[in-house]
Design a protein around this motif. Structure first.
Motif, short mmCIF file in Angstrom:
data_model
loop_
_atom_site.label_atom_id
_atom_site.label_comp_id
_atom_site.label_asym_id
_atom_site.label_seq_id
_atom_site.Cartn_x
_atom_site.Cartn_y
_atom_site.Cartn_z
N PRO A 24 0.81 -1.32 0.03
CA PRO A 24 -0.05 0.03 -0.06
C PRO A 24 0.89 1.36 -0.04
N ILE A 25 2.01 1.19 0.21
CA ILE A 25 3.04 2.48 0.26
C ILE A 25 3.50 2.85 -1.02
N TRP A 26 4.18 1.90 -1.70
CA TRP A 26 4.81 2.23 -2.98
C TRP A 26 3.90 1.61 -4.22
N GLY A 27 3.25 0.51 -3.85
CA GLY A 27 2.45 -0.51 -5.16
C GLY A 27 3.25 -1.35 -5.62
N HIS A 28 4.40 -1.76 -4.95
CA HIS A 28 5.10 -2.84 -5.71
C HIS A 28 4.28 -4.01 -5.42
N ARG A 29 4.32 -5.02 -6.53
CA ARG A 29 3.48 -6.21 -6.42
C ARG A 29 4.42 -7.56 -6.47
N ALA A 30 4.01 -8.44 -6.00
CA ALA A 30 4.92 -9.86 -5.69
C ALA A 30 3.74 -10.91 -5.71
N VAL A 31 4.21 -11.93 -6.50
CA VAL A 31 3.32 -13.01 -6.73
C VAL A 31 3.80 -14.28 -5.49
N GLU A 32 3.10 -14.40 -4.62
CA GLU A 32 3.60 -15.24 -3.46
C GLU A 32 2.49 -16.52 -3.53
N THR A 33 2.96 -17.66 -3.11
CA THR A 33 2.24 -18.95 -2.85
C THR A 33 1.96 -18.92 -1.31
N MET A 34 0.51 -19.14 -1.14
CA MET A 34 -0.14 -19.06 0.27
C MET A 34 0.07 -20.31 0.95
N PRO A 35 0.30 -20.50 2.16
CA PRO A 35 0.10 -21.70 2.88
C PRO A 35 -1.33 -22.08 2.88
N VAL A 36 -1.57 -23.52 3.01
CA VAL A 36 -2.90 -23.67 3.15
C VAL A 36 -3.27 -24.20 4.62
N ASP A 37 -2.35 -24.12 5.28
CA ASP A 37 -2.49 -24.66 6.70
C ASP A 37 -2.10 -23.41 7.86
N ALA A 38 -1.83 -22.35 7.27
CA ALA A 38 -1.61 -21.13 8.33
C ALA A 38 -2.07 -19.88 7.57
N CYS A 39 -2.43 -18.64 8.17
CA CYS A 39 -2.35 -17.45 7.87
C CYS A 39 -1.15 -16.77 8.25
N VAL A 40 -0.74 -15.98 7.14
CA VAL A 40 0.48 -15.18 7.17
C VAL A 40 0.08 -13.68 7.73
N CYS A 41 0.70 -13.40 8.81
CA CYS A 41 0.35 -12.19 9.72
C CYS A 41 1.32 -11.22 9.64
N ARG A 42 2.62 -11.36 8.96
CA ARG A 42 3.40 -10.33 8.67
C ARG A 42 4.11 -10.74 7.41
N TYR A 43 4.37 -9.77 6.53
CA TYR A 43 5.07 -9.83 5.26
C TYR A 43 5.75 -8.42 4.98
N GLU A 44 7.08 -8.65 4.61
CA GLU A 44 7.96 -7.55 4.55
C GLU A 44 8.00 -7.30 2.63
N CYS A 45 7.57 -6.08 2.36
CA CYS A 45 7.77 -5.87 1.10
C CYS A 45 9.20 -5.90 0.67
#
Length: 102
Positions: free
Chosen positions: A11-32
């Motif tokens: 949301p800061i600079w609009g950088h986009r990255a394709v990531e694979t999501m885990p099926v057994d957990a929710c990701v609560c922190r992600y570093e741009c």
């Protein structure tokens, strides 16, 4: 069938990255990868994919299909779904050691 890949948009600079999501957990922190900003879920969302992704996390995809999830007072979320007509439930709560909802 739920999708496993999502495009996270900073949301800061609009950088986009394709990531694979885990099926057994929710990701609560992600570093741009571009600006280093640490993304955390918006209020009411369980993870960064639900807040900043093109596709919500797999548990939410399933719960939206089944329309069976709710937030608990302590910030955890309960998700229910069915696989082969068998009911499943998962309570996700923040695990400080992994920065993921478990």
């Amino acid at each position: 069938m739920e999708q496993r890949r999502s495009i996270l948009t900073c949301p800061i600079w609009g950088h986009r990255a394709v990531e694979t999501m885990p099926v057994d957990a929710c990701v609560c922190r992600y570093e741009c990868r571009s600006c280093g900003t640490t993304l955390t879920p918006k209020k009411g969302d369980c993870c960064v994919f639900c807040s900043y992704g093109s596709v919500p996390c797999p548990p939410v995809q399933v719960s939206r299909t089944a329309r069976l999830s709710r937030w608990l007072e302590d910030g955890r979320v309960v998700v229910w779904w069915e696989i082969d007509d068998l009911p499943h439930a998962k309570v996700c709560g923040l695990d400080d050691r992994t920065d993921r909802l478990r």
